[in-house]
Design a protein around this motif. Structure first.
Motif, PDB file in Angstrom:
ATOM      1  N   VAL A  53      39.953  41.390  29.022  1.00 34.00           N
ATOM      2  CA  VAL A  53      40.332  40.641  30.061  1.00 34.00           C
ATOM      3  C   VAL A  53      40.856  41.366  31.121  1.00 34.00           C
ATOM      4  CG1 VAL A  53      41.622  38.550  30.729  1.00 34.00           C
ATOM      5  CG2 VAL A  53      40.646  38.437  28.746  1.00 34.00           C
ATOM      6  N   GLU A  54      40.353  41.634  32.619  1.00 33.42           N
ATOM      7  CA  GLU A  54      40.994  42.404  33.313  1.00 33.42           C
ATOM      8  C   GLU A  54      42.394  41.736  33.954  1.00 33.42           C
ATOM      9  OE1 GLU A  54      40.211  45.463  34.274  1.00 33.42           O
ATOM     10  OE2 GLU A  54      38.522  45.437  33.035  1.00 33.42           O
ATOM     11  N   LYS A  55      43.245  42.429  34.490  1.00 30.74           N
ATOM     12  CA  LYS A  55      44.424  41.936  34.984  1.00 30.74           C
ATOM     13  C   LYS A  55      44.067  41.463  36.356  1.00 30.74           C
ATOM     14  CE  LYS A  55      49.256  43.118  35.954  1.00 30.74           C
ATOM     15  NZ  LYS A  55      50.167  43.922  35.943  1.00 30.74           N
ATOM     16  N   ASP A  56      44.706  40.448  36.765  1.00 30.80           N
ATOM     17  CA  ASP A  56      44.079  39.721  37.990  1.00 30.80           C
ATOM     18  C   ASP A  56      45.491  39.293  38.768  1.00 30.80           C
ATOM     19  OD1 ASP A  56      45.114  37.743  36.673  1.00 30.80           O
ATOM     20  OD2 ASP A  56      43.271  36.439  37.133  1.00 30.80           O
ATOM     21  N   LEU A  57      45.319  39.298  39.930  1.00 35.15           N
ATOM     22  CA  LEU A  57      46.515  39.144  40.956  1.00 35.15           C
ATOM     23  C   LEU A  57      47.478  37.811  40.619  1.00 35.15           C
ATOM     24  CD1 LEU A  57      44.728  40.176  44.409  1.00 35.15           C
ATOM     25  CD2 LEU A  57      46.415  41.573  42.875  1.00 35.15           C
ATOM     26  N   ASP A  58      46.728  36.909  40.192  1.00 34.70           N
ATOM     27  CA  ASP A  58      47.385  35.618  39.968  1.00 34.70           C
ATOM     28  C   ASP A  58      47.999  35.325  38.567  1.00 34.70           C
ATOM     29  OD1 ASP A  58      45.180  34.838  38.703  1.00 34.70           O
ATOM     30  OD2 ASP A  58      44.647  33.077  39.770  1.00 34.70           O
ATOM     31  N   GLY A  59      47.614  36.350  37.711  1.00 33.55           N
ATOM     32  CA  GLY A  59      47.899  36.532  36.391  1.00 33.55           C
ATOM     33  C   GLY A  59      47.451  35.259  35.454  1.00 33.55           C
ATOM     34  N   ASP A  60      46.353  34.777  35.953  1.00 33.67           N
ATOM     35  CA  ASP A  60      45.783  33.408  34.941  1.00 33.67           C
ATOM     36  C   ASP A  60      44.526  33.915  34.235  1.00 33.67           C
ATOM     37  OD1 ASP A  60      47.852  31.807  35.965  1.00 33.67           O
ATOM     38  OD2 ASP A  60      46.609  31.034  37.572  1.00 33.67           O
ATOM     39  N   ARG A  64      42.719  31.846  31.596  1.00 34.82           N
ATOM     40  CA  ARG A  64      41.388  31.320  31.744  1.00 34.82           C
ATOM     41  C   ARG A  64      40.352  31.812  30.588  1.00 34.82           C
ATOM     42  NH1 ARG A  64      42.688  32.240  37.152  1.00 34.82           N
ATOM     43  NH2 ARG A  64      41.615  34.225  36.946  1.00 34.82           N
ATOM     44  N   ALA A  65      40.556  33.159  30.373  1.00 36.57           N
ATOM     45  CA  ALA A  65      39.780  33.543  29.034  1.00 36.57           C
ATOM     46  C   ALA A  65      40.251  32.820  27.719  1.00 36.57           C
ATOM     47  CB  ALA A  65      40.116  35.088  28.973  1.00 36.57           C
ATOM     48  N   LEU A  66      41.351  32.714  27.594  1.00 34.41           N
ATOM     49  CA  LEU A  66      41.834  31.878  26.086  1.00 34.41           C
ATOM     50  C   LEU A  66      41.017  30.552  26.191  1.00 34.41           C
ATOM     51  CD1 LEU A  66      43.356  31.745  23.610  1.00 34.41           C
ATOM     52  CD2 LEU A  66      45.018  31.191  25.133  1.00 34.41           C
ATOM     53  N   ASP A  67      40.990  29.755  27.377  1.00 36.38           N
ATOM     54  CA  ASP A  67      40.619  28.549  27.369  1.00 36.38           C
ATOM     55  C   ASP A  67      39.064  28.608  27.168  1.00 36.38           C
ATOM     56  OD1 ASP A  67      42.948  27.506  28.032  1.00 36.38           O
ATOM     57  OD2 ASP A  67      42.770  27.056  30.130  1.00 36.38           O
ATOM     58  N   LEU A  68      38.323  29.501  27.793  1.00 33.52           N
ATOM     59  CA  LEU A  68      37.155  29.685  27.602  1.00 33.52           C
ATOM     60  C   LEU A  68      36.820  29.799  26.156  1.00 33.52           C
ATOM     61  CD1 LEU A  68      35.894  31.686  30.750  1.00 33.52           C
ATOM     62  CD2 LEU A  68      35.305  29.394  30.158  1.00 33.52           C
ATOM     63  N   TYR A  69      37.464  30.734  25.451  1.00 32.98           N
ATOM     64  CA  TYR A  69      37.297  31.088  23.917  1.00 32.98           C
ATOM     65  C   TYR A  69      37.567  29.921  23.207  1.00 32.98           C
ATOM     66  CZ  TYR A  69      37.167  33.452  19.655  1.00 32.98           C
ATOM     67  OH  TYR A  69      36.823  33.785  18.299  1.00 32.98           O
TER      68      TYR A  69
END
Length: 147
Positions: A53-60, A64-69
């Motif tokens: 999971v790439e680090k993103d600006l909003d930190g979410d 999001r990746a966890l929710d999808l998994y």
């Protein structure tokens, strides 16, 4: 990650049992001997890690990746999931032994019970439901899976 102990005349003794188990004998040996960096893309290619999971600006991004998994694994029946974990444990600790064979037989017998989770899943499949919603089914059905 770098197993650079060899550069100092040391070996990664404490972590080695975990690294060899997870990375595989040949790859772990090469990484330890070469002391080269091993990056996440290489570990993903080996199947050691399942997702980056790439680090993103909003930190979410991680949330999001966890929710999808979690949505992906929600399709798995709880008892069947537990049984899969036990199959892997039996292969890891009891490979080729009578204990593994008896463990597999016990899991098969449990799976084939007329009032078990598999019966409910097969019933759903035969009625046209290709992917049962286990959380809803188990809450509304007297069959209770142990986690």
């Amino acid at each position: 990650m770098t197993l650079s102990e060899v550069k100092l005349g040391l070996c990664p003794a404490t972590i080695s049992k975990y690294v060899v188990r997870e990375w595989g004998l040949a790859f772990a040996r090469e990484a330890m001997l070469s002391a080269r960096p091993v990056g996440p893309l290489e570990l993903k290619a080996l199947g050691v890690i399942s997702q980056i999971v790439e680090k993103d600006l909003d930190g979410d991004g991680l949330s999001r990746a966890l929710d999808l998994y979690l949505a992906k694994i929600k399709v798995a029946a709880p008892k069947a999931s537990s049984m899969c974990k036990e199959l892997v444990r039996l292969e890891w600790k009891e490979a080729g032994s009578p204990k593994q064979a008896s463990g597999i037989k016990a899991l098969f017998d449990e799976m084939m019970k007329a009032d078990g989770e598999a019966a409910l899943g097969l019933q759903q499949f035969q009625s046209g439901v290709k992917s049962p919603r286990w959380d809803e089914l188990l809450l509304s059905n007297p069959i209770r899976a142990k986690l």
